[in-house]
Design a protein around this motif. Structure first.
Motif, short mmCIF file in Angstrom:
data_model
loop_
_atom_site.label_atom_id
_atom_site.label_comp_id
_atom_site.label_asym_id
_atom_site.label_seq_id
_atom_site.Cartn_x
_atom_site.Cartn_y
_atom_site.Cartn_z
N PRO A 31 0.75 -1.16 0.06
CA PRO A 31 -0.09 0.16 -0.10
C PRO A 31 0.92 1.08 -0.12
CG PRO A 31 -0.02 -1.02 2.26
CD PRO A 31 0.59 -1.90 1.24
N GLU A 32 2.12 1.23 0.45
CA GLU A 32 2.92 2.41 0.67
C GLU A 32 4.11 2.41 -0.53
OE1 GLU A 32 2.31 5.10 2.27
OE2 GLU A 32 0.35 4.07 3.28
N GLN A 33 4.09 3.23 -1.21
CA GLN A 33 5.27 3.20 -2.32
C GLN A 33 6.27 4.47 -2.11
OE1 GLN A 33 6.32 0.77 -4.15
NE2 GLN A 33 4.57 -0.88 -3.26
N PRO A 34 7.62 4.45 -2.20
CA PRO A 34 8.31 5.62 -2.44
C PRO A 34 8.12 6.56 -3.42
CG PRO A 34 9.58 3.66 -2.74
CD PRO A 34 8.25 2.99 -2.34
N GLN A 35 8.55 7.47 -3.35
CA GLN A 35 8.65 8.27 -4.70
C GLN A 35 9.73 8.02 -5.70
OE1 GLN A 35 6.64 10.73 -5.59
NE2 GLN A 35 5.55 11.09 -3.58
N PRO A 36 9.48 7.94 -7.01
CA PRO A 36 8.25 8.23 -7.65
C PRO A 36 7.34 7.34 -7.93
CG PRO A 36 9.95 8.08 -9.40
CD PRO A 36 10.60 7.66 -8.05
#
Length: 817
Positions: free
Chosen positions: A46-51
């Motif tokens: 559910p959480e992804q780093p940029q970009p």
């Protein structure tokens, strides 16, 4: 018509691996697979780093866009980008997706602003997404109905994609250029672009673009009047859209399959398609497709007499179209409203409606000729003949002017079907006005135009053709015969009898009654019944209906030219049962030739033969290519019987291994007076120019063993007669205005004076006898029409089974070119 922008849980080693896999699924058109994998990945990560969070968000938004979920795509991209992403390709992609979504929702200002933002970033950063940006500008231009701009943008996208060797973008641009051509009603051009897109998509495995291309090809087929082929393609595209998870495409192809069924008079099946399309469109909130489904149901219910339902769906379509500012759909809804007024006998309201529509300068040609024809109908029923006459002529001219934009001969053939109602309405009007000679002239204007153009007989354009006066009796005088011209229509049918002394007109029963007799009589003949011995009722009824009104104008043993219509193109008039001196076949009273139009008969000079270098080209008794086409036991006998009527030095004979498709063109067929084939034949109703004579397999290309009708056309002929002693040589597809199209049509189109073709299966045992007698008569100096008739009479008067029409009546004589 559609444009494009573009199992089980899986474990991915990195966001890049997941992104690449899902993007590949999306590129290949597997929307359902891409959706499943994307959702599974986002749930587990559910959480992804940029970009990466924005990359996956763009991926999901693009998927929504491809599924027609425009509002959902905008919602996903509503957040502002982080400053470090504001001038990157991610910002360009965000703006292009938002631009298309806004455009599809009718929010033009916002769409244009997004395009400006994307272009600014692309110019500053020299982005590699320039081709994609051109494509997006094209898609937005389509939604804003600026087709010239859209075409320019797609062409620039195609050029740039080719420079960058981006095959996905090339394929997408080809598809979209096909869409523009469809919307501009340049139908043969649309076919070319769409087929290129489909071929390219197949090579690179892009199933979504392939599916869309197939649907667009189907729409071109539909617009050109080839409803059966269109239906097959629409159904194939709809099934593929369902598999790929593209509900917006599925609903569009369902709607269009319904349109094809409607034109084929399959109203119940059409209604099922429209209802399924409406249900899917409502569920997914597809505005465009919802309007189209309501319109389709409205026209259908009007046709079958459910007026209340027609009014309801028409009003739904009009309200939605006006609220969304979809002008083309609004025009269609207003046209439906006008037809409903007309059906309710509210002529003044219908007249106001059609006048207002006719004043719209942006009407597409197909809309315009329908509006003009309907306007003429209202004037006709309200007893304003001068205005009706004007608008009937205008509607037909609009249609024919559009037809002149079609360059491909094969596309012109079915397109004429679209004008059937226009011509029928005008002809009925002229007859009601007792202007029967004018009616014959206009009927003939719409007949055999493709054949006439190919042979150089037609005027350079329709307006010039319409100004030419038809002196029908003069044509009959020069040919020393009688011409019977038929027109079948739903309310009543018509016959013109043209003799050297003048033209007479008769009303006949409705088309359905005539069709029933034709169907029953053909069945009796094909069942090998002796229809003469049993005085078959339908054979006598057809003579009474079709010939008896003209009988007093046709001297015994004279020449008769038949210009048939509808089911009559498949009927051999020689088999009709005539009274007088005992029931007998009409063959015994007249020498009968089928012709295509009065204009072609005017140019027909069978007495003036061009000098040819050789007498006979004979190709037959080939090596069987496979079990579907077994050896013909008597083929060699027929070859020998025909060949013996000519000097060896005058003929070229090719049999067995030499009977190759290539030998026809290689023999220079234009140098022969007679051309004869003895082989199996195939008839294609889906694509008549794919009808073929089945010959020997080519050693270097085992798949090549057919001489196709389309190949025959390419080689000009000067032959007195071509004989196709093969099954179904006449063809099996009737085109409105063009008649029966197949191998016989192709040889006429190539320039043969007469063609002998078969209406059904040829008896391998009977054919050699008939052909031997026919060539004996030719050798004795008889003309082809007399020679064939004498051969049939000899078989008819024999005591064996071959006296039945099953054996001799399959061979139909076509002339007049």
């Amino acid at each position: 018509m559609t444009t494009v922008l573009g199992c089980h849980a899986r474990r991915y080693s990195s966001p890049q691996a997941a992104y690449t896999d899902i993007q590949n699924q999306l590129t290949r058109g597997n929307l359902a697979g891409a959706q499943e994998r994307l959702q599974a990945f986002l749930q587990s990560h559910p959480e992804q780093p940029q970009p990466w969070d924005w990359k996956f968000r763009l991926l999901e938004a693009n998927l929504n866009l491809l599924q027609g979920l425009n509002a959902k795509a905008l919602s996903l991209l509503s957040s502002n980008l982080q400053p470090n992403l504001a001038n990157t390709d991610i910002a360009i992609q965000r703006s292009t997706i938002r631009a298309v979504a806004y455009a599809r929702l009718g929010q033009t200002t916002l769409a244009n602003q997004e395009l400006k933002d994307a272009q600014k970033i692309s110019d500053e950063q020299h982005s590699s997404l320039a081709a994609e940006l051109f494509r997006t500008r094209g898609v937005v231009a389509v939604e804003q109905n600026d087709l010239p701009l859209a075409s320019e943008m797609f062409r620039r996208s195609l050029d740039l994609a080719r420079q960058q060797t981006d095959r996905h973008m090339q394929t997408s641009a080809l598809l979209n250029l096909g869409v523009i051509a469809l919307q501009q009603e340049h139908f043969d051009e649309a076919l070319e672009w769409s087929k290129l897109a489909a071929d390219e998509a197949r090579l690179i495995g892009e199933r979504l673009i392939q599916e869309k291309s197939q649907g667009n090809i189907a729409y071109a087929d539909y617009a050109l009047g080839d409803f059966e082929e269109a239906l097959n393609r629409f159904r194939e595209a709809q099934r593929e859209a369902e598999v790929l998870g593209s509900p917006n495409d599925e609903v569009e192809w369902l709607n269009n399959a319904g349109l094809s069924l409607y034109r084929l008079d399959e109203y119940s099946q059409a209604e099922d398609c429209y209802k399924r399309a409406l249900q899917i469109a409502d569920t997914n909130r597809y505005l465009d497709e919802t309007i189209e489904a309501h319109l389709a149901l409205g026209f259908l219910y009007l046709q079958i007499g459910k007026l209340d339902a027609a009014i309801q769906h028409g009003q739904e379509a009009l309200t939605l179209a006006q609220s969304s500012e979809r002008k083309t759909d609004e025009i269609d809804a207003l046209f439906l409203q006008g037809l409903i007024f007309f059906r309710k006998n509210e002529a003044d309201k219908a007249l106001d409606n059609f006048r207002n529509l006719a004043a719209i300068t942006t009407l597409q040609p197909s809309q315009r000729w329908q509006v003009e024809g309907s306007l003429a109908n209202v004037y006709a029923v309200t007893n304003r003949p001068a205005a009706a006459d004007k608008w009937y002529r205008q509607s037909i001219t609009t249609f024919e002017t559009q037809r002149e934009t079609i360059k491909q001969e094969e596309s012109k053939l079915p397109f004429s079907t679209n004008a059937n109602q226009l011509y029928d309405d005008f002809i009925r009007f002229l007859i009601n006005q007792k202007r029967t000679d004018e009616a014959l002239q206009w009927l003939d204007l719409g007949r055999a135009r493709t054949l006439e153009e190919g042979l150089g007989v037609a005027s350079p354009n329709f307006k010039a053709a319409a100004l030419k006066k038809l002196d029908a009796p003069a044509i009959a005088r020069r040919l020393h015969g009688t011409i019977l011209v038929y027109n079948l229509a739903s309310e009543e049918s018509y016959l013109w009898v043209v003799t050297p002394a003048g033209t007479r007109f008769f009303k006949l029963p409705p088309q359905a009654e005539i069709n029933k007799h034709v169907e029953n009589y053909q069945r009796a003949i094909l069942d090998s019944r002796d229809t003469l011995a049993s005085s078959y009722t339908d054979g006598m009824a057809l003579y009474r209906i079709l010939v008896e009104p003209a009988a007093s104008f046709i001297p015994k043993d004279s020449t008769v030219y038949i210009i048939p219509d509808g089911s009559l193109t498949t009927l051999n008039f020689e088999t009709l049962l005539a009274p007088g001196g005992g029931i007998h076949y009409w063959l015994e009273d007249a020498t009968i030739t089928d012709a295509s139009s009065m204009k072609l008969l005017a140019a027909f000079h069978p007495e003036s033969r061009q000098k040819t270098a050789k007498k006979l080209l004979l190709i037959g008794n080939p090596v069987s290519p496979d079990e579907k086409f077994p050896d013909l036991p008597n083929a060699q006998a027929e070859v020998s019987d025909v060949a013996r009527h000519f000097q060896t030095a005058e003929e070229d004979v090719f049999t067995q291994k030499q009977a190759l498709p290539s030998i026809y063109a290689g023999s220079d067929p234009g140098q022969f007076s007679y051309i004869h084939f003895v082989a199996h034949g195939t008839s294609s109703s889906a694509s008549p120019l794919d009808s073929a004579i089945v010959l020997t397999r080519t050693p270097s290309n085992p798949d090549a063993f057919k001489l196709y009708a389309r190949d025959v056309i390419r080689h000009p002929l000067h032959a007195d007669m071509v004989t196709i002693s093969a099954c179904y040589g006449s063809g099996s597809r009737v085109y409105g205005g063009e008649g029966l199209v197949g191998l016989s049509w192709a040889f006429l189109r190539a320039g043969a004076h007469y063609v002998v073709g078969s209406l059904w299966q040829v008896s391998d045992a009977a054919a050699p006898q008939l052909m031997d007698r026919m060539y004996s008569e030719l050798a004795a100096g008889r003309s082809p029409d007399i020679a064939l008739r004498d051969a049939k009479l000899a078989m008819l008067h024999s005591q064996g089974v071959f006296r039945k029409p099953l054996y001799w009546a399959t061979f139909q004589l076509y002339g007049g070119t």
